[in-house]
Design a protein around this motif. Structure first.
Motif, PDB file in Angstrom:
ATOM      1  N   ARG A 201      -5.253  12.066  50.114  1.00  0.00           N
ATOM      2  CA  ARG A 201      -3.864  12.444  49.832  1.00  0.00           C
ATOM      3  C   ARG A 201      -2.895  11.366  50.306  1.00  0.00           C
ATOM      4  NH1 ARG A 201      -1.581  17.781  52.734  1.00  0.00           N
ATOM      5  NH2 ARG A 201      -2.096  16.517  54.557  1.00  0.00           N
ATOM      6  N   GLY A 202      -3.086  10.887  51.532  1.00  0.00           N
ATOM      7  CA  GLY A 202      -2.172   9.894  52.080  1.00  0.00           C
ATOM      8  C   GLY A 202      -2.185   8.588  51.307  1.00  0.00           C
ATOM      9  N   LEU A 203      -3.378   8.047  51.095  1.00  0.00           N
ATOM     10  CA  LEU A 203      -3.485   6.767  50.390  1.00  0.00           C
ATOM     11  C   LEU A 203      -3.087   6.897  48.924  1.00  0.00           C
ATOM     12  CD1 LEU A 203      -6.836   5.457  51.935  1.00  0.00           C
ATOM     13  CD2 LEU A 203      -4.549   4.529  52.327  1.00  0.00           C
ATOM     14  N   GLY A 204      -3.457   8.023  48.304  1.00  0.00           N
ATOM     15  CA  GLY A 204      -3.089   8.240  46.908  1.00  0.00           C
ATOM     16  C   GLY A 204      -1.590   8.400  46.732  1.00  0.00           C
ATOM     17  N   THR A 205      -0.962   9.092  47.679  1.00  0.00           N
ATOM     18  CA  THR A 205       0.492   9.279  47.627  1.00  0.00           C
ATOM     19  C   THR A 205       1.215   7.946  47.747  1.00  0.00           C
ATOM     20  OG1 THR A 205       0.339  11.519  48.566  1.00  0.00           O
ATOM     21  CG2 THR A 205       2.452  10.393  48.776  1.00  0.00           C
ATOM     22  N   TYR A 206       0.754   7.112  48.659  1.00  0.00           N
ATOM     23  CA  TYR A 206       1.370   5.791  48.838  1.00  0.00           C
ATOM     24  C   TYR A 206       1.206   4.937  47.580  1.00  0.00           C
ATOM     25  CZ  TYR A 206       2.267   1.107  50.654  1.00  0.00           C
ATOM     26  OH  TYR A 206       2.764  -0.161  50.844  1.00  0.00           O
ATOM     27  N   ALA A 207      -0.003   4.942  47.033  1.00  0.00           N
ATOM     28  CA  ALA A 207      -0.270   4.119  45.847  1.00  0.00           C
ATOM     29  C   ALA A 207       0.595   4.555  44.669  1.00  0.00           C
ATOM     30  CB  ALA A 207      -1.751   4.205  45.482  1.00  0.00           C
ATOM     31  N   ALA A 208       0.705   5.876  44.470  1.00  0.00           N
ATOM     32  CA  ALA A 208       1.515   6.371  43.356  1.00  0.00           C
ATOM     33  C   ALA A 208       2.994   6.075  43.577  1.00  0.00           C
ATOM     34  CB  ALA A 208       1.293   7.872  43.185  1.00  0.00           C
ATOM     35  N   ALA A 209       3.427   6.080  44.844  1.00  0.00           N
ATOM     36  CA  ALA A 209       4.833   5.793  45.148  1.00  0.00           C
ATOM     37  C   ALA A 209       5.170   4.326  44.888  1.00  0.00           C
ATOM     38  CB  ALA A 209       5.146   6.157  46.597  1.00  0.00           C
ATOM     39  N   THR A 210       4.244   3.433  45.218  1.00  0.00           N
ATOM     40  CA  THR A 210       4.500   2.000  45.027  1.00  0.00           C
ATOM     41  C   THR A 210       4.131   1.536  43.623  1.00  0.00           C
ATOM     42  OG1 THR A 210       2.291   1.454  45.882  1.00  0.00           O
ATOM     43  CG2 THR A 210       4.113   1.492  47.469  1.00  0.00           C
ATOM     44  N   THR A 278      -4.290  -0.165  35.966  1.00  0.00           N
ATOM     45  CA  THR A 278      -3.158  -0.222  35.038  1.00  0.00           C
ATOM     46  C   THR A 278      -2.001   0.591  35.624  1.00  0.00           C
ATOM     47  OG1 THR A 278      -3.990   1.706  33.810  1.00  0.00           O
ATOM     48  CG2 THR A 278      -4.712  -0.470  33.068  1.00  0.00           C
ATOM     49  N   THR A 279      -1.005   0.876  34.816  1.00  0.00           N
ATOM     50  CA  THR A 279       0.152   1.639  35.290  1.00  0.00           C
ATOM     51  C   THR A 279      -0.270   3.034  35.752  1.00  0.00           C
ATOM     52  OG1 THR A 279       1.591   0.478  33.731  1.00  0.00           O
ATOM     53  CG2 THR A 279       2.418   2.537  34.675  1.00  0.00           C
ATOM     54  N   ILE A 280       0.179   3.414  36.943  1.00  0.00           N
ATOM     55  CA  ILE A 280      -0.137   4.734  37.491  1.00  0.00           C
ATOM     56  C   ILE A 280       0.839   5.751  36.909  1.00  0.00           C
ATOM     57  CG2 ILE A 280      -0.283   6.122  39.599  1.00  0.00           C
ATOM     58  CD1 ILE A 280      -0.930   3.529  41.117  1.00  0.00           C
ATOM     59  N   THR A 281       0.310   6.767  36.244  1.00  0.00           N
ATOM     60  CA  THR A 281       1.174   7.748  35.581  1.00  0.00           C
ATOM     61  C   THR A 281       1.489   8.953  36.468  1.00  0.00           C
ATOM     62  OG1 THR A 281      -0.751   8.839  34.589  1.00  0.00           O
ATOM     63  CG2 THR A 281       0.310   7.090  33.311  1.00  0.00           C
ATOM     64  N   ALA A 282       0.586   9.316  37.364  1.00  0.00           N
ATOM     65  CA  ALA A 282       0.817  10.475  38.238  1.00  0.00           C
ATOM     66  C   ALA A 282       1.893  10.144  39.262  1.00  0.00           C
ATOM     67  CB  ALA A 282      -0.474  10.867  38.946  1.00  0.00           C
ATOM     68  N   SER A 283       2.769  11.103  39.536  1.00  0.00           N
ATOM     69  CA  SER A 283       3.796  10.878  40.553  1.00  0.00           C
ATOM     70  C   SER A 283       3.211  11.133  41.936  1.00  0.00           C
ATOM     71  CB  SER A 283       4.993  11.806  40.319  1.00  0.00           C
ATOM     72  OG  SER A 283       4.705  13.128  40.753  1.00  0.00           O
ATOM     73  N   SER A 284       3.769  10.469  42.923  1.00  0.00           N
ATOM     74  CA  SER A 284       3.263  10.630  44.289  1.00  0.00           C
ATOM     75  C   SER A 284       3.455  12.061  44.776  1.00  0.00           C
ATOM     76  CB  SER A 284       3.969   9.650  45.232  1.00  0.00           C
ATOM     77  OG  SER A 284       5.369   9.863  45.226  1.00  0.00           O
ATOM     78  N   HIS A 285       4.554  12.679  44.384  1.00  0.00           N
ATOM     79  CA  HIS A 285       4.818  14.050  44.818  1.00  0.00           C
ATOM     80  C   HIS A 285       3.818  15.020  44.188  1.00  0.00           C
ATOM     81  CE1 HIS A 285       7.150  17.778  45.595  1.00  0.00           C
ATOM     82  NE2 HIS A 285       7.541  17.109  46.658  1.00  0.00           N
ATOM     83  N   GLN A 286       3.451  14.787  42.934  1.00  0.00           N
ATOM     84  CA  GLN A 286       2.463  15.640  42.267  1.00  0.00           C
ATOM     85  C   GLN A 286       1.096  15.529  42.942  1.00  0.00           C
ATOM     86  OE1 GLN A 286       2.809  14.086  38.272  1.00  0.00           O
ATOM     87  NE2 GLN A 286       3.999  15.862  37.561  1.00  0.00           N
ATOM     88  N   LEU A 287       0.696  14.305  43.248  1.00  0.00           N
ATOM     89  CA  LEU A 287      -0.590  14.102  43.923  1.00  0.00           C
ATOM     90  C   LEU A 287      -0.593  14.756  45.300  1.00  0.00           C
ATOM     91  CD1 LEU A 287      -1.527  10.388  43.082  1.00  0.00           C
ATOM     92  CD2 LEU A 287      -2.640  12.473  42.261  1.00  0.00           C
ATOM     93  N   PHE A 288       0.511  14.592  46.005  1.00  0.00           N
ATOM     94  CA  PHE A 288       0.611  15.182  47.341  1.00  0.00           C
ATOM     95  C   PHE A 288       0.478  16.701  47.266  1.00  0.00           C
ATOM     96  CE2 PHE A 288       2.855  17.033  50.913  1.00  0.00           C
ATOM     97  CZ  PHE A 288       2.390  16.292  51.988  1.00  0.00           C
ATOM     98  N   LYS A 289       1.167  17.312  46.328  1.00  0.00           N
ATOM     99  CA  LYS A 289       1.131  18.776  46.202  1.00  0.00           C
ATOM    100  C   LYS A 289      -0.248  19.265  45.768  1.00  0.00           C
ATOM    101  CE  LYS A 289       3.538  22.743  44.207  1.00  0.00           C
ATOM    102  NZ  LYS A 289       2.270  23.476  44.028  1.00  0.00           N
ATOM    103  N   LEU A 290      -0.872  18.568  44.839  1.00  0.00           N
ATOM    104  CA  LEU A 290      -2.198  18.956  44.369  1.00  0.00           C
ATOM    105  C   LEU A 290      -3.201  18.941  45.518  1.00  0.00           C
ATOM    106  CD1 LEU A 290      -4.198  19.625  42.104  1.00  0.00           C
ATOM    107  CD2 LEU A 290      -4.370  17.172  41.620  1.00  0.00           C
TER     108      LEU A 290
END
Length: 325
Positions: A201-210, A278-290
């Motif tokens: 969750r932490g690393l995925g959230t950061y990656a999606a945010a950046t 490639t371009t990350i389509t998922a938002s960091s907030h969505q990944l965090f909540k999931l």
């Protein structure tokens, strides 16, 4: 009735009433019973700290990645963590001896290190400092859980075995062994799984945010995905075994089977989207909540397991009182 003894020394009559050995027995049992209650309460508080620090890691990584949506939640969580730690330290001091002074000092220093100037941390420092703190907390939980495996008195082991022999159900199994398996599941196996997902969750959230993942964190995320899949498989088998032993005493065990599809969806989203190159389509907030929704279900099972251990603890009092019957 205890006989009063009378002796005379230099003309002075002195009466002496020996201490009833049964009084000492009651005192020892009550002390052990209270200590176990305190230990169970402390385990719960430590688990709540773990859950909060895991969430703090994920939110702070989202903020470090540039997603300001997390700011409101972060302020609230930071305040709650301060109160949780202060309460934990006060409770641990009041019961005495369950947590060592060194443990309490290490917890305080770990939190101070995380809290101070976290905005200036790079991703790796933030991730590792939180993870080290969580590792300390989980180590304390597991150590306390090992203490809870021991019977309050040797006599209760025989009482539990007798009860198991009289049980007509197919799930008849010595209570002491049930307790050992439940504690290992909710104090070690499930928390390990939760931490794997929380790290993802932490690393995925950061990656999606950046919007990007550098090579070191790409490797780390892939490793965590692999570990999570393997751990999920082991957890499913252990949950099935535990369900056959305790029945519906831990209702959430059945939920873990249904959770696998949601877990695989999260892991595949990270794998196919965040790590796609490639371009990350998922938002960091969505990944965090999931991920948080999944983690909350796992924590619910932990709480149910500990609630069962507490019920067994209360049953021990009744069993001990019946020993003389």
């Amino acid at each position: 009735m205890t006989e009063v003894q009378t002796i005379q020394i230099d003309g002075v009559v002195i009466t002496h009433e020996p201490v009833d050995s049964s009084d000492e027995q009651y005192a020892r049992f009550c002390e052990s019973y209270r200590r176990r209650e305190d230990t169970l309460t402390l385990v719960h508080q430590l688990n709540q700290m773990v859950k909060a620090v895991q969430k703090h890691r994920g939110i702070s990584m989202g903020l470090l990645g540039g997603n300001a949506v997390f700011e409101g939640d972060f302020v609230v969580l930071q305040h709650q963590l301060e109160r949780r730690l202060a309460t934990l330290e006060t409770f641990a001091s009041s019961v005495g001896g369950i947590l060592s002074d060194k443990d309490k000092e290490n917890l305080h220093l770990a939190w101070v290190t995380i809290r101070q100037n976290w905005q200036d941390d790079d991703l790796s420092d933030n991730f590792e400092l939180h993870s080290h703190f969580i590792e300390q907390l989980q180590g304390m939980v597991y150590s306390l859980a090992k203490q809870l495996e021991k019977p309050l008195t040797p006599e209760l082991v025989d009482a539990h075995d007798l009860q198991a022999d009289q049980d007509d159900s197919s799930a008849s199994y010595p209570r002491m062994f049930k307790q050992i398996e439940v504690l290992n599941f909710v104090a070690k196996q499930l928390p390990d799984m939760i931490e794997q997902i929380a790290k993802v969750r932490g690393l995925g959230t950061y990656a999606a945010a950046t919007g990007l993942v550098d090579y070191p964190h790409d490797r780390k995320l892939r490793f965590l995905l692999q570990c999570s899949r393997q751990q999920s498989e082991k957890l499913r088998h252990q949950a099935e075994r535990l369900e056959s032993i305790v029945g519906d005493s831990i209702p959430g065990l059945g939920d873990l089977k249904n959770l696998e599809l949601k877990l695989m969806f999260l892991l595949n989203t990270i794998d196919k989207d965040v790590l796609s190159g490639t371009t990350i389509t998922a938002s960091s907030h969505q990944l965090f909540k999931l991920a948080t929704d999944l983690i909350d279900v796992y924590w619910n099972v932990v709480n149910q397991g500990l609630a069962l251990v507490r019920r067994w603890h209360e049953d021990d009092l009744e069993a001990w009182l019946r020993l003389a019957d």
